[in-house]
Enzyme design. Structure first.
Site: not given
Ligand code: BG6
Length: 489
Positions: A15, A179, A181, A241, A342, A384
């Site tokens: 996969g 993922h 984390l 997430h 993105k 920042y």
């Protein structure tokens, strides 16, 4: 500290996730000398393939760290030599028994630990666990199983999945991966907060006006429409997430860095949250768009997506934590596919300076003068802090400047992929970054009523053009809570 022999079986080896993330992460760990001396990797999937064919397939996606190119080819060859393949059906005890025989051959009677990575759709998790745990557990050493979301579609289906998995595995064997984390900046969130005196004391409703968690992707669901249409962006990104980041951000100080202490605090904060209401959510779906003589498809143009699909590819939500620390502070989430950029960011907007001496220098828009702390999770990792500063010169003009920690400038070394961190943790038995079943229940409780209502009422998503900034709904939602999205400058 992973001293014994280790066999890693990637179930669903042919996969996309396995090819793009898991094998490359395993190689990166090998490259960094993080795997035990004695390890093997097995691929298991339905596709008929020889060991050599698996190696060819994997080798196309392996890369070496840019800053450490020496011996790269040799390392790749050595890694590939330890990769093997077994074809089989996911619900065949017999096929897993064959795999078990091969694993035992390689283990040659030595104490051996086994890690299974289930890179497969959730409807076959239980089949695999049933067959693999019966047949493929070694007599000595541990057997652990990493599973990827989706963990169900709502509270009920998630609880059912947990119940079924627990028939064959103990909770300590289950490593539920999120993922996000494992991403460097997400891990750093706690370091930033708990090891810098300047942050923890202001980490509350007394100083923080709102928190924004923003996820945006500049591509659509091309190629994944079939999966995506069953889940939608709220289940794909927000419930896991973004909510995980929120829990880490907002939890109370854990007693220690121990996995159970951290997860206890995450569960507490999740359970202090109000379940989402329809009025605090906006949903969108991308439509086709042409730009610079290129045309971009609508979500429903995907042949695997029904033409009348109402599945959101974009959502914004306002969440609230009803505890003493966060009472009244809006936590805004925004997640979308096929947007103009993105980027994943955590933005913390602070309150106004009371009785600000320089008020008049900001005109009427004091909101523009508040401090904002931004953790840019990706790309170009950075932290920042927007501060007000005097523009050098004889007058008294103020502007907003950034105290900027740009990772590429400060830490030129390549940042490991999230899967590397998480795979290593699973091998070491470190559960801090994996989701415990009560965390999962709490997360679903927040979203399940809303998801049901959206589906029952057939709420029509607001359309937005592919490659745009998304629908306008989130601006009204934010305004309702007295918030201005920080990612708009
Ligand atoms: C996955 C989602 O969990 O995360 C995908 O299913 C999404 O839809 C992906 O694209 C994003 O991960 P990353 O690490 O590329 O930001």
């Amino acid at each position: 500290n992973i001293d014994s022999k280790l066999s890693i079986t990637v179930v669903g080896a042919s996969g996309d996730l396995a090819k793009k993330k898991i094998f490359p992460a395993l190689f990166a760990l090998y490259y960094e000398d993080c795997l035990p001396e004695d390890f093997i990797v097995f691929g298991f999937a339905r596709t008929k393939m020889t060991d050599e064919e698996l190696r060819n397939m994997i080798s196309r996606t392996l890369t070496c760290r840019i800053d450490k190119r020496e011996n790269c080819e040799d390392k790749m060859d050595n890694f590939l030599k330890r990769c093997f393949y077994h074809a089989g059906l996911y619900n065949s005890e017999e096929n897993f028994a064959e795999l078990d025989i091969k694993l035992k051959e390689k283990e040659a009677g030595r104490k051996s630990n086994r890690l299974f990575y289930l890179s497969i759709p959730p409807n076959i998790f239980v089949d695999v666990v049933r067959c693999a745990s019966l047949r493929a557990s070694s007599e000595s050493g541990w057997t652990r199983v990493i599973v990827e979301k989706p963990f169900g579609r709502d509270s009920e289906s998630s609880a059912e999945l947990t119940r079924c998995l627990k028939q064959y595995l103990a909770e300590e064997q289950i490593f539920r991966i999120d993922h996000y984390l494992g991403k460097e900046l997400v891990e750093n969130l706690s370091v930033l907060r708990f090891s810098n005196l300047v942050f923890e004391p202001v980490w509350s409703r007394n100083y923080i006006r709102n928190v924004q968690l923003i996820f945006s992707e500049d591509f659509g669901t091309e190629g994944r429409g079939g999966y995506f249409d069953k889940y939608g962006i709220i289940r794909d990104i927000m419930q896991n997430h973004l909510l995980q980041i929120l829990a880490l951000f907002a939890m109370e100080t854990p007693v220690s860095l121990d996995a159970e202490d951290i997860r206890n605090e995450k569960v507490k904060v999740l359970r202090s949250m109000r379940p989402l209401l329809l009025e605090d959510v906006v949903v969108g779906q991308y439509k086709g768009h042409s730009k610079d003589s290129k045309s971009f498809p609508a979500y429903v143009d995907d042949p695997t997506v029904p033409k009348d699909s109402l599945t959101p590819t974009f959502a914004a939500a306002a969440l609230f934590i009803d505890n003493a620390r966060w009472d009244g502070v809006p936590f805004l989430m925004k997640a979308g596919k096929a947007l103009h950029t993105k980027r994943t960011e955590i933005r913390v907007q602070f309150r106004h300076v009371p009785g600000n001496l320089y008020k008049r220098n900001f005109g009427t828009d004091l909101d523009k003068a508040t401090n904002e702390l931004v953790l840019r999770v990706q790309p170009d990792e950075a932290i920042y802090l927007k501060i007000n500063n005097k523009v050098p010169g004889l007058g008294m003009r103020l502007d907003r400047s950034d105290l900027n920690l740009l990772y590429s400038a400060r830490y030129p070394r390549e940042i490991p992929d999230a899967y590397e961190r998480l795979l290593l943790d699973a091998m070491e038995g470190e559960r801090r970054l994996f989701i415990r079943s009560d965390e999962l229940d709490a997360a679903w409780s927040l979203f399940t009523p809303l998801l049901k209502e959206l589906e029952e009422k057939k709420i029509v998503p607001e359309l937005y053009p592919y490659g745009s900034r998304g629908p306008v709904g989130p601006h009204y939602l934010a305004a309702k809570h007295n918030v201005r999205w920080g990612d708009l400058g």
